[in-house]
Design a protein around this motif. Structure first.
Motif, mmCIF file in Angstrom:
data_model
loop_
_atom_site.group_PDB
_atom_site.id
_atom_site.type_symbol
_atom_site.label_atom_id
_atom_site.label_comp_id
_atom_site.label_asym_id
_atom_site.label_seq_id
_atom_site.Cartn_x
_atom_site.Cartn_y
_atom_site.Cartn_z
ATOM 1 N N UNK A 71 11.311 -12.045 -17.329
ATOM 2 C CA UNK A 71 10.234 -12.857 -16.781
ATOM 3 C C UNK A 71 10.538 -13.204 -15.334
ATOM 4 N N UNK A 72 9.497 -13.292 -14.536
ATOM 5 C CA UNK A 72 9.666 -13.672 -13.139
ATOM 6 C C UNK A 72 10.163 -15.103 -13.037
ATOM 7 N N UNK A 73 11.081 -15.326 -12.130
ATOM 8 C CA UNK A 73 11.504 -16.674 -11.791
ATOM 9 C C UNK A 73 10.567 -17.189 -10.699
ATOM 10 N N UNK A 74 10.794 -18.407 -10.265
ATOM 11 C CA UNK A 74 10.011 -18.943 -9.152
ATOM 12 C C UNK A 74 10.205 -18.066 -7.912
ATOM 13 N N UNK A 75 11.439 -17.636 -7.681
ATOM 14 C CA UNK A 75 11.699 -16.753 -6.533
ATOM 15 C C UNK A 75 10.924 -15.450 -6.664
ATOM 16 N N UNK A 76 10.838 -14.919 -7.874
ATOM 17 C CA UNK A 76 10.063 -13.698 -8.097
ATOM 18 C C UNK A 76 8.589 -13.916 -7.868
ATOM 19 N N UNK A 77 8.068 -15.027 -8.367
ATOM 20 C CA UNK A 77 6.651 -15.335 -8.158
ATOM 21 C C UNK A 77 6.340 -15.486 -6.672
ATOM 22 N N UNK A 78 7.309 -16.004 -5.912
ATOM 23 C CA UNK A 78 7.114 -16.175 -4.476
ATOM 24 C C UNK A 78 6.985 -14.845 -3.732
ATOM 25 N N UNK A 79 7.344 -13.743 -4.379
ATOM 26 C CA UNK A 79 7.205 -12.420 -3.764
ATOM 27 C C UNK A 79 5.791 -11.855 -3.866
ATOM 28 N N UNK A 80 4.929 -12.486 -4.652
ATOM 29 C CA UNK A 80 3.577 -11.954 -4.833
ATOM 30 C C UNK A 80 2.829 -11.769 -3.522
ATOM 31 N N UNK A 81 2.801 -12.741 -2.602
ATOM 32 C CA UNK A 81 2.077 -12.503 -1.344
ATOM 33 C C UNK A 81 2.656 -11.334 -0.546
ATOM 34 N N UNK A 82 3.965 -11.139 -0.639
ATOM 35 C CA UNK A 82 4.610 -10.010 0.054
ATOM 36 C C UNK A 82 4.094 -8.704 -0.535
ATOM 37 N N UNK A 83 4.052 -8.623 -1.857
ATOM 38 C CA UNK A 83 3.546 -7.425 -2.518
ATOM 39 C C UNK A 83 2.090 -7.173 -2.183
ATOM 40 N N UNK A 84 1.291 -8.222 -2.212
ATOM 41 C CA UNK A 84 -0.129 -8.057 -1.899
ATOM 42 C C UNK A 84 -0.318 -7.597 -0.461
ATOM 43 N N UNK A 85 0.484 -8.141 0.451
ATOM 44 C CA UNK A 85 0.386 -7.726 1.857
ATOM 45 C C UNK A 85 0.784 -6.257 2.008
ATOM 46 N N UNK A 86 1.830 -5.820 1.333
ATOM 47 C CA UNK A 86 2.233 -4.411 1.382
ATOM 48 C C UNK A 86 1.140 -3.518 0.809
ATOM 49 N N UNK A 87 0.520 -3.975 -0.264
ATOM 50 C CA UNK A 87 -0.556 -3.204 -0.873
ATOM 51 C C UNK A 87 -1.735 -3.065 0.090
ATOM 52 N N UNK A 88 -2.121 -4.167 0.704
ATOM 53 C CA UNK A 88 -3.231 -4.117 1.652
ATOM 54 C C UNK A 88 -2.917 -3.213 2.836
ATOM 55 N N UNK A 89 -1.688 -3.280 3.331
ATOM 56 C CA UNK A 89 -1.299 -2.432 4.458
ATOM 57 C C UNK A 89 -1.388 -0.961 4.035
ATOM 58 N N UNK A 90 -0.867 -0.640 2.861
ATOM 59 C CA UNK A 90 -0.931 0.736 2.366
ATOM 60 C C UNK A 90 -2.357 1.215 2.179
ATOM 61 N N UNK A 91 -3.208 0.335 1.647
ATOM 62 C CA UNK A 91 -4.618 0.705 1.476
ATOM 63 C C UNK A 91 -5.276 0.980 2.820
ATOM 64 N N UNK A 92 -4.932 0.192 3.832
ATOM 65 C CA UNK A 92 -5.556 0.339 5.152
ATOM 66 C C UNK A 92 -5.023 1.533 5.932
ATOM 67 N N UNK A 93 -3.740 1.867 5.743
ATOM 68 C CA UNK A 93 -3.126 2.864 6.615
ATOM 69 C C UNK A 93 -2.652 4.143 5.927
ATOM 70 N N UNK A 94 -2.558 4.134 4.625
ATOM 71 C CA UNK A 94 -2.048 5.317 3.921
ATOM 72 C C UNK A 94 -3.018 5.873 2.891
ATOM 73 N N UNK A 95 -4.011 5.105 2.534
ATOM 74 C CA UNK A 95 -4.952 5.476 1.485
ATOM 75 C C UNK A 95 -6.195 6.104 2.106
ATOM 76 N N UNK A 96 -6.673 7.154 1.518
ATOM 77 C CA UNK A 96 -7.951 7.733 1.934
ATOM 78 C C UNK A 96 -9.026 7.138 1.034
ATOM 79 N N UNK A 97 -9.894 6.326 1.582
ATOM 80 C CA UNK A 97 -10.869 5.584 0.783
ATOM 81 C C UNK A 97 -10.275 4.245 0.388
ATOM 82 N N UNK A 98 -10.927 3.554 -0.517
ATOM 83 C CA UNK A 98 -10.433 2.235 -0.920
ATOM 84 C C UNK A 98 -9.257 2.394 -1.872
ATOM 85 N N UNK A 99 -8.432 1.362 -1.922
ATOM 86 C CA UNK A 99 -7.264 1.379 -2.793
ATOM 87 C C UNK A 99 -7.646 1.239 -4.258
#
Length: 120
Positions: A71-99
């Motif tokens: 299970x995620x700890x508080x520290x793990x849960x705190x990584x969610x915005x980092x993951x979402x930001x990486x996902x958005x960056x990948x969708x914008x710069x590496x994905x053809x079409x929407x993510x």
């Protein structure tokens, strides 16, 4: 930043952490959902546990031996915005079409985006 990247240094670690955010907790499910080998998933979970990003929690199904969920700890849960930001960056710069995923506010139904804003 370098220490964070050391902890999240493999593709399998990222995939396991992604699955934690999706609610995956059992070892077998991490293996099947990441398509990684059992030894690779085991190493990733150990690395995340050592960094206190996940915690091992014992559980036992009737008639079976005690096993561990992750299970995620508080520290793990705190990584969610980092993951979402990486996902958005990948969708914008590496994905053809929407993510493949998009996140929406449950109340307003507006699409959520990660951005840096000035503090109070």
């Amino acid at each position: 930043m370098a220490r964070t990247l050391d902890v999240l240094s493999t593709k399998t670690t990222f995939l396991v952490l992604r699955e934690c955010f999706y609610g995956t907790t059992r070892f077998e499910d991490f293996v099947s959902r990441t398509s990684a080998s059992a030894p690779a998933v085991s190493r990733a979970l150990r690395q995340l546990e050592d960094a206190q990003i996940v915690a091992r929690v014992p559980y036992r199904e009737q008639g079976s031996r005690t096993r561990h969920a992750y299970e995620l700890t508080t520290a793990g849960e705190d990584l969610l915005p980092v993951f979402l930001a990486l996902m958005e960056w990948g969708d914008a710069h590496l994905q053809h079409g929407s993510g493949p995923l998009a996140f929406y506010d449950r109340r307003t139904r507006r699409r959520l985006r990660i951005h840096v804003a000035p503090g109070p």
